[in-house]
Design a protein around this motif. Structure first.
Motif, mmCIF file in Angstrom:
data_model
loop_
_atom_site.group_PDB
_atom_site.id
_atom_site.type_symbol
_atom_site.label_atom_id
_atom_site.label_comp_id
_atom_site.label_asym_id
_atom_site.label_seq_id
_atom_site.Cartn_x
_atom_site.Cartn_y
_atom_site.Cartn_z
ATOM 1 N N ALA A 172 0.810 -1.219 0.000
ATOM 2 C CA ALA A 172 0.000 0.000 0.000
ATOM 3 C C ALA A 172 0.845 1.272 0.000
ATOM 4 O O ALA A 172 0.325 2.360 -0.224
ATOM 5 C CB ALA A 172 -0.926 0.013 1.216
ATOM 6 N N ALA A 173 2.147 1.142 0.222
ATOM 7 C CA ALA A 173 3.026 2.312 0.272
ATOM 8 C C ALA A 173 3.103 2.971 -1.105
ATOM 9 O O ALA A 173 3.047 2.308 -2.134
ATOM 10 C CB ALA A 173 4.419 1.910 0.738
ATOM 11 N N THR A 174 3.257 4.280 -1.103
ATOM 12 C CA THR A 174 3.392 5.042 -2.342
ATOM 13 C C THR A 174 4.855 5.011 -2.776
ATOM 14 O O THR A 174 5.758 5.205 -1.975
ATOM 15 C CB THR A 174 2.940 6.500 -2.125
ATOM 16 N N ASN A 175 5.061 4.763 -4.070
ATOM 17 C CA ASN A 175 6.426 4.703 -4.598
ATOM 18 C C ASN A 175 6.823 6.018 -5.262
ATOM 19 O O ASN A 175 6.074 6.998 -5.213
ATOM 20 C CB ASN A 175 6.591 3.502 -5.548
ATOM 21 N N ALA A 176 7.970 6.039 -5.906
ATOM 22 C CA ALA A 176 8.488 7.257 -6.542
ATOM 23 C C ALA A 176 7.604 7.746 -7.680
ATOM 24 O O ALA A 176 7.684 8.908 -8.074
ATOM 25 C CB ALA A 176 9.910 7.017 -7.047
ATOM 26 N N ASN A 177 6.751 6.871 -8.227
ATOM 27 C CA ASN A 177 5.829 7.263 -9.300
ATOM 28 C C ASN A 177 4.482 7.744 -8.753
ATOM 29 O O ASN A 177 3.534 7.891 -9.510
ATOM 30 C CB ASN A 177 5.597 6.082 -10.257
ATOM 31 N N TRP A 178 4.395 7.944 -7.449
ATOM 32 C CA TRP A 178 3.192 8.415 -6.778
ATOM 33 C C TRP A 178 2.011 7.471 -6.960
ATOM 34 O O TRP A 178 0.868 7.880 -7.110
ATOM 35 C CB TRP A 178 2.823 9.842 -7.205
ATOM 36 N N GLN A 179 2.296 6.179 -6.986
ATOM 37 C CA GLN A 179 1.228 5.187 -6.989
ATOM 38 C C GLN A 179 1.574 4.108 -5.965
ATOM 39 O O GLN A 179 2.724 3.985 -5.556
ATOM 40 C CB GLN A 179 1.016 4.588 -8.369
ATOM 41 N N MET A 180 0.572 3.361 -5.553
ATOM 42 C CA MET A 180 0.835 2.272 -4.612
ATOM 43 C C MET A 180 1.753 1.248 -5.259
ATOM 44 O O MET A 180 1.648 0.978 -6.454
ATOM 45 C CB MET A 180 -0.474 1.569 -4.236
ATOM 46 N N ASN A 181 2.633 0.672 -4.455
ATOM 47 C CA ASN A 181 3.505 -0.390 -4.961
ATOM 48 C C ASN A 181 2.689 -1.497 -5.624
ATOM 49 O O ASN A 181 3.074 -2.036 -6.662
ATOM 50 C CB ASN A 181 4.353 -0.973 -3.836
ATOM 51 N N PHE A 182 1.549 -1.840 -5.043
ATOM 52 C CA PHE A 182 0.692 -2.878 -5.601
ATOM 53 C C PHE A 182 0.215 -2.495 -7.009
ATOM 54 O O PHE A 182 0.203 -3.325 -7.915
ATOM 55 C CB PHE A 182 -0.506 -3.133 -4.682
ATOM 56 N N GLU A 183 -0.188 -1.237 -7.191
ATOM 57 C CA GLU A 183 -0.616 -0.777 -8.509
ATOM 58 C C GLU A 183 0.520 -0.878 -9.518
ATOM 59 O O GLU A 183 0.299 -1.177 -10.685
ATOM 60 C CB GLU A 183 -1.139 0.651 -8.443
ATOM 61 N N GLN A 184 1.740 -0.621 -9.070
ATOM 62 C CA GLN A 184 2.906 -0.749 -9.940
ATOM 63 C C GLN A 184 3.078 -2.194 -10.395
ATOM 64 O O GLN A 184 3.340 -2.453 -11.567
ATOM 65 C CB GLN A 184 4.169 -0.281 -9.209
ATOM 66 N N VAL A 185 2.898 -3.141 -9.483
ATOM 67 C CA VAL A 185 3.009 -4.559 -9.840
ATOM 68 C C VAL A 185 1.954 -4.920 -10.888
ATOM 69 O O VAL A 185 2.249 -5.599 -11.872
ATOM 70 C CB VAL A 185 2.881 -5.458 -8.585
#
Length: 104
Positions: A49-62
């Protein structure tokens, strides 16, 4: 060397589910819809659930990586199960057959 955190969902864990979602939507799905549906289903917590450098949740990045990493040897694209469309993916006939034969 990067270590894999096996306590978090990985791309391979989501591929079949993504294809099942596409099948339920007439054979294709937009990445934004897929992210929303999978977030609702899994309700990410912790590092997912953490926000990554792309300003999205890590899960959304996956989830997004399922589509953007289509060149990976074991991706649903390289296996012939899906093709890229603008904004998402669609199942091929082989992909539809795979989804229908997979355990639910």
């Amino acid at each position: 060397m990067r270590r894999i955190n096996y306590s978090r969902l990985q791309q391979a864990d989501l591929a079949l589910l993504a294809m099942q979602i596409a099948a339920s939507k007439g054979g294709s799905v937009m990445t934004s819809d897929l992210k929303e549906l999978l977030v609702q289903k899994f309700k990410p917590t912790g590092m997912d659930a953490a926000t990554n450098a792309n300003w999205q949740m890590n899960f959304e990045q996956v989830v997004g990586n399922l589509i953007s990493n289509r060149g990976m040897p074991n991706s649903m694209f390289n296996k012939g199960y899906a093709t890229r469309i603008v904004g998402g993916f669609e199942l091929t006939a082989l992909g539809q057959t795979f989804v229908e034969s997979a355990p639910h």
